[in-house]
Motif scaffolding. Sequence first.
Motif, short mmCIF file in Angstrom:
data_model
loop_
_atom_site.label_atom_id
_atom_site.label_comp_id
_atom_site.label_asym_id
_atom_site.label_seq_id
_atom_site.Cartn_x
_atom_site.Cartn_y
_atom_site.Cartn_z
N GLY A 406 -23.43 -6.82 -28.22
CA GLY A 406 -22.64 -5.62 -28.04
C GLY A 406 -22.43 -5.25 -26.59
O GLY A 406 -22.29 -4.07 -26.25
N LEU A 407 -22.37 -6.26 -25.71
CA LEU A 407 -22.21 -6.03 -24.28
C LEU A 407 -20.83 -6.47 -23.81
O LEU A 407 -20.22 -7.38 -24.39
CB LEU A 407 -23.27 -6.80 -23.49
N ASP A 408 -20.33 -5.81 -22.76
CA ASP A 408 -19.12 -6.26 -22.10
C ASP A 408 -19.36 -7.68 -21.56
O ASP A 408 -20.40 -7.94 -20.94
CB ASP A 408 -18.78 -5.32 -20.95
N PRO A 409 -18.42 -8.61 -21.76
CA PRO A 409 -18.68 -10.00 -21.35
C PRO A 409 -18.87 -10.16 -19.84
O PRO A 409 -19.63 -11.03 -19.41
CB PRO A 409 -17.44 -10.76 -21.83
N VAL A 410 -18.20 -9.34 -19.03
CA VAL A 410 -18.39 -9.43 -17.59
C VAL A 410 -19.76 -8.87 -17.21
O VAL A 410 -20.49 -9.45 -16.40
CB VAL A 410 -17.27 -8.72 -16.83
N GLU A 411 -20.12 -7.74 -17.79
CA GLU A 411 -21.43 -7.14 -17.49
C GLU A 411 -22.56 -8.08 -17.92
O GLU A 411 -23.56 -8.23 -17.21
CB GLU A 411 -21.56 -5.79 -18.20
N PHE A 412 -22.41 -8.73 -19.05
CA PHE A 412 -23.44 -9.67 -19.50
C PHE A 412 -23.59 -10.82 -18.51
O PHE A 412 -24.70 -11.22 -18.17
CB PHE A 412 -23.07 -10.20 -20.89
N ARG A 413 -22.49 -11.33 -18.04
CA ARG A 413 -22.57 -12.39 -17.03
C ARG A 413 -23.24 -11.90 -15.76
O ARG A 413 -24.04 -12.61 -15.15
CB ARG A 413 -21.16 -12.92 -16.73
#
Length: 803
Positions: A406-413
């Motif tokens: 449930g995370l933003d893909p950029v934030e997860f990266r």
Amino acid sequence: MTGGPAAGGRTPGGAPAGLTQGSRTRGGIGESTLRPDGTLKVTGEFAYASDLWHEDMLWGHTLRSPHAHARIRSVDVAEALATPGVYAVLTHDDLPAATRYGLELQDTPVLADGVVRHHGEPVALVAADHPETARRAAAKIRVAYEELPVVTDEASATAPGAPVLHPGRTDGHAAHVPHPNIVHRQPVRRGDVAAAKARAAAVVTGEYEVGMQDQAFLGPESGLAVPAEDGGVDLYIATQWLHADLRQIAPVLGLPEDKVRMTLSGVGGAFGGREDLSMQAHACLLALRTGRPVKMVYNRFESFFGHVHRHPARLRYEHGADRDGRLLYVTARIVLDGGAYASSSPAVVGNAASLSVGPYECPNVDVEALALYTNNPPCGAMRGFGAVQACFAYEAQMDRLAAELGLDPVEFRRRNAMSQGSVMPTGQVVDSPAPVAELLRRVKAMPMPPERQWETAGGGPDLRALPGGVANTTHGEGVVRGVGYAVGIKNVGFSEGFDDYSTARVRLEYAGGEAVATVHTAMAEVGQGGVTVHAQIARTELGVSRVTIHPADTRVGSAGSTSASRQTYVTGGAVRHACATVRERVLALGRTKFGTYHPAWATAELLLEDGKVVTDGGEVLAALADVLEGGEPVEAEAEWRHRPTEPFDLRTGQGTGHVQYSFAAHRAVVEVDTELGLVKVVELACAQDVGKALNPLSVTGQIQGGSTQGLGLAVMEEIAVDPVTGKVRNPSFTDYLIPTILDTPAMPVDVLELADPHAPYGLRGVGEAPTLSSTPAVVAAIRQATGLALRRVPVRPEHLTGG
């Protein structure tokens, strides 16, 4: 070469007797100086290798196998030899010396040695007085084939009773593979994956596939071999690595290396496809047999068979993370199809394995990468070199894992992004800037392109901005926008203990009333702009305005290959070092000629400050002219090596295998007609750290070019090989599609310059990193628009419509 330069006043080197950069212009490091060959190329005046001419030359042609795997029962050349205008026909039995060659393993026959192992393998050669005569004569060669079982994938290559394509292997790689049809295998193991799995809150598993991509350079393979009076041969050739060609060709001809003289001719692109031999040895063999110059030029059909391609790949990944979105473990199995011969497959495997996790911190890793021998076309170097295939898979996994958490893909990266001081899965510490999180921040912060950009003031759509383009298939109905992100990591330079060095010779002399520098290296200028940068370095280090780049040849020491984003780093380092030696010698001459307190000497001393020119140049030019006038040229030759690397351990994959890393992040904006399966890439934005932009204009061009090649892999480029017969189905630009200007989107570029303290000027290789992340970014955007999994590239219309 009789009659002086080649036709039209051009030399076999591809330009008028060397390229002269500017006149009394600064044009040093950090400036966007124009390419000296640019005007010639855009006006059609530049001499490419296919333009070479000799007044009494013959034309060579290659007969190729129509089968992917067959035994040659007999070859009858009588009718071909009897054709008027034919001067020679050669088969394997006519070879004078070594019969095999190869970049890493000598497993490739010069001409088929009783067995053909891929569709299009060279079987015989013809030399005739006209290219059409050579082609007609080749068609008269009668070859009796006995077809053999075809190996096309891992299952057929390693099944019990599978034909062994290279029996009796004795190379060092053979002891470390579980089956003789595996070229090379490299595991990478770190940490405790089993324990990490027990702690994982989110796990995603995926299987991915990458198709076979062609380098699709615009100038097909070509060259001219001229027999010499000393029994040797002069070869004018379009290649990426003159000295590697020389090392392989001389044994085939039975000649010492000093009797095989090679000069670079105009190269119309490369991207890895010219690292291996194509027609180099063939042209020389025919020239030595006939005693006449022999020119060979592949047409586009032949070119698809005449060079290696990007390895197609099947990849299985599993990623696990904790509840806070931190990677706990990655497991992967990467299977690369190397085709019939090894080429550079062992090194590609090393790259795929060592970079398999991407630019992320992950304490527990278990990866296996391997390359197969099959009866598919040989595969080897292509821009990105093993890291492209891995990046497509691990970036898809990062998107899926972000969604699971449930995370933003950029934030997860960004949470998992490596930085300076991070430890690679191979145990190597990243000891220069690694601004992965910052690149992601920058590319996400770029302004988005406007919605419905196809709408015009008049109310009608601009078809060029719609999926399907001017085919007029959609007017905007059913078009959905998607946005995707990706980031990649690529090594720079040759790795795993390879002695990666370059040589440069620099001469400073008095001519035309001023000091003039000449730079001579064996660097292959294949379009990357090395001739521009080398002149910039000479201007910066010597304070001169006029710099001539000598045509590249083997009369100077090796410059290595124009690949691995290494030439500016390594050959640029050699040019800089040679310039420093010349500078010191000139200053010593000044001391002798004028004494310490003479004004000319006092001005010239400024050259010593910080090892570079620190004035506007005018006073330095005058001082240099005073020192050099009436004297002999001052010359120095220098080798330059980057810090050493070491081979990866063949059991664990641990080792300091790479010299430098480069990073690029992309954001792709696409629009998809979900009913018709048509895709329009609207924008492909990139942020990249280049260490130091020696020529900002060139840097931007490299980033945009690499991004376009990645776009091609994402949505259109694939060599189609019949899975049953191993035959290539689409060896032409009619059926193998590459992006044109109408397919190329807006490409804003944000260049970051964080100097690598270990590199000349702090630079970092540029050209390959954007090829990695552009592909998964485009596919991620299509996934967002369609909701489809899309685990294979290139994405085809039927993948989007269920057809």
